[in-house]
Design an enzyme around this catalytic site. Structure first.
Site, PDB file in Angstrom:
ATOM      1  N   CYS A  82      34.351  26.302 -47.191  1.00  0.00           N
ATOM      2  CA  CYS A  82      34.809  26.530 -48.563  1.00  0.00           C
ATOM      3  C   CYS A  82      33.845  25.883 -49.574  1.00  0.00           C
ATOM      4  CB  CYS A  82      36.239  26.026 -48.734  1.00  0.00           C
ATOM      5  SG  CYS A  82      37.059  26.713 -50.192  1.00  0.00           S
ATOM      6  N   HIS A 170      39.307  28.594 -44.314  1.00  0.00           N
ATOM      7  CA  HIS A 170      39.591  27.327 -43.636  1.00  0.00           C
ATOM      8  C   HIS A 170      39.993  27.583 -42.189  1.00  0.00           C
ATOM      9  CE1 HIS A 170      39.465  24.523 -47.085  1.00  0.00           C
ATOM     10  NE2 HIS A 170      39.813  25.587 -47.774  1.00  0.00           N
ATOM     11  N   GLU A 172      40.480  25.447 -39.935  1.00  0.00           N
ATOM     12  CA  GLU A 172      41.257  24.332 -39.374  1.00  0.00           C
ATOM     13  C   GLU A 172      42.761  24.502 -39.537  1.00  0.00           C
ATOM     14  OE1 GLU A 172      40.052  23.031 -43.603  1.00  0.00           O
ATOM     15  OE2 GLU A 172      39.283  24.271 -41.973  1.00  0.00           O
ATOM     16  N   SER A 224      54.964  -5.245 -32.993  1.00  0.00           N
ATOM     17  CA  SER A 224      56.069  -4.791 -33.833  1.00  0.00           C
ATOM     18  C   SER A 224      57.142  -4.069 -33.027  1.00  0.00           C
ATOM     19  CB  SER A 224      55.543  -3.836 -34.903  1.00  0.00           C
ATOM     20  OG  SER A 224      55.099  -2.626 -34.297  1.00  0.00           O
TER      21      SER A 224
END
Length: 512
Positions: A82, A170, A172, A224
């Site tokens: 892009c 795109h 992805e 944690s």
């Protein structure tokens, strides 16, 4: 060093998704802001190829991000996506203009040059995802057009005699149905990556690196109970054994029975763990505080004080280990500088100067789902790896308003019913994160012919891949009805249950 692809970030919302897709192809990659591109960086990384991301900017804007493309062109295989494609076209003599018809969303490639290495194996009329307001109107003579849509004449190009490519869609995103074919062609066929970066190879490489870096030094890590710190602990334990000391602090804001349950899990894994009961200290620090950020800071400050005192009881500690993962790293070096702070809740953040500890972060290049895969390759218990994310401040930011021992107990009981209900109905693994929130409002109710005026709790369950975006989970109505009934009947002080149907964005996953 791993074979790697360098992704230069020009600010696209999809940049992290490019990295995710390459990792799915077993190719290691790292994201750097475009402004970091220098000869020294290229020499240090020695990438097999470079991807230029999209951007919210127009290449025609005066403040548009620019790079020295001469550092890349001909030297490395390059794929511009892009904005990256538009930047290359404009820089080398082509023309980019505002689109006559702005193209956003699905489109079809009506022309695909299947003989080109980038598009090999793609289909006619392949669906792609567009997201741009500018378009390449013409290209230099040595740019060959390899793809087009009905409205975009230059949907893809290949610079003749070079491994330099540009596409205006795109690959992805999920909606580009053959995007992974294109990306695999780039990394495997064009960049010649061996595609052998796996969780098992990560473990072997990381353990070897930790042994070299830490030698016989002592390391302390604040556990944690979550996935990231647990996997980090196991990697370090594999590398240095009992030279790692883990400290698990009970801040009084954990889930019901969590302190004892998680301690037992860690000890069964062979970790050297010290549990610290600091409930009263945290509740005292939170007394009278209602503002979310003030609560976070009080919890963070108290954690550091408790952790510092415990770490000082261990002689000759030189390193602090943290479960930092890649999204944290990317945000700290974003295109426009550090990202805007939405919330601050790292378990250890802003260490006292006098501690003088060096930092080791074995997971800093992994996404959350990759952390779980690494944990699986380490044969860690699945109940730990599949545990829903839990915020550093714990229930302190799920109790809206002031935090007290009574309000913590109410929320622990509600949360326990909800989370165990998800498990019993086989729904726990279908959601990314689920929890309850105690609201700072009361409502009128009727119980046994008597009027009540008690607390309202909200249930929250979302689906996500990495927590960056999330959609509310469409849990079955009969399940939600059962949860409401069980909570109101079993938790004294609650007479109303609501379900949160907000997505992220515009909301966040947590309420504070």
């Amino acid at each position: 060093m791993n074979e790697m692809i360098l992704i230069l970030d020009f600010g696209s919302q999809y940049t992290q998704l490019i990295a995710r897709r390459l990792r799915e192809l077993c190719v290691y990659c790292e994201i750097y802001p475009y402004s970091k591109l220098t000869p020294d960086l290229l020499e240090k990384l020695s990438p097999k190829g470079v991807i230029l991301s999209g951007s919210p900017f127009s290449v025609k804007s005066a403040d548009a991000p620019k790079i020295d493309l001469s550092l890349l062109k001909s030297a490395y295989p390059v794929l511009g996506v892009c904005y990256g494609a538009q930047l290359m076209a404009q820089t080398f003599g082509g023309n980019v203009q505002p689109s006559k018809t702005r193209e956003y969303g699905r489109s079809l490639l009506t022309y695909v040059d299947k003989s080109d290495a980038l598009l090999k194996g793609m289909s006619d009329n392949s669906q792609v995802w567009m997201s741009h307001g500018d378009t390449i109107t013409n290209v230099p003579d040595n740019f060959k057009i390899i793809a087009a849509t009905p409205t975009v004449a230059v949907a893809g190009f290949h610079v003749s005699g070079e491994n330099t490519y540009g596409i205006q869609f795109h690959p992805e995103v999920f909606h580009s149905t053959e995007g992974m074919v294109l990306l695999k062609n780039f990394v495997s066929n064009i960049c010649k990556c061996s595609c052998n970066w796996t969780p098992a190879s990560f473990v072997d490489t990381t353990v070897a690196e930790l042994k070299t870096k830490l030698k016989d030094d002592k390391v302390v890590l604040g556990l944690s109970g979550g996935v990231d710190s647990s996997v980090a602990a196991m990697l370090l334990h594999k590398a240095i054994g009992d030279n790692l000391t883990c400290i698990f602090v009970d801040n009084g804001l954990l889930r019901k029975n969590e302190f004892s349950d998680v301690l037992d899990s860690y000890k069964n894994m062979g970790l050297n763990v010290k549990g610290v009961d600091a409930k009263d200290r945290f509740l005292t620090a939170l007394s009278g505080i209602t503002a979310p950020e003030a609560k976070r800071k009080a919890i963070g400050k108290t954690f550091i004080e408790v952790f510092d005192a415990e770490a000082n009881r261990i002689e000759n500690v030189k390193w602090l280990a943290q479960g930092t993962i890649y999204p944290d790293v990317i945000e700290s070096v974003s295109v426009k500088g550090p990202s805007a702070t939405i919330k601050s809740h790292h378990n250890v953040g802003g260490l006292p100067d006098h501690m003088k500890l060096k930092i080791v972060e074995p997971l800093r290049n992994l996404f959350k789902d990759e952390v779980r895969k690494v944990g699986t390759s380490l044969n860690m218990p699945q109940h730990l790896l599949k545990r829903h994310p839990f915020p550093g401040p714990g229930l302190g930011i799920r109790i809206l308003g002031e935090v007290s021992a009574d309000r913590v107990k109410i929320l622990q009981d509600v949360d326990d019913i909800f989370v165990n209900g998800l498990r019993n109905y086989n729904l726990y693994d279908t959601v990314w994160q689920a929890f309850a929130v105690l609201l700072p409002v009361k409502s009128v109710g009727v119980m046994g012919d008597e009027k009540t005026y008690e607390n309202v709790v909200a249930l929250r369950a979302v689906g996500s891949t990495d927590g960056m975006t999330a959609d509310w989970s469409h849990l079955p109505y009969d399940f939600l009805a059962q949860m409401s009934n069980d909570i109101i009947n079993n938790v004294k002080g609650v007479n109303r249950v609501v379900y949160d149907i907000s997505s992220k964005p515009p909301a966040t996953i947590e309420w504070e």
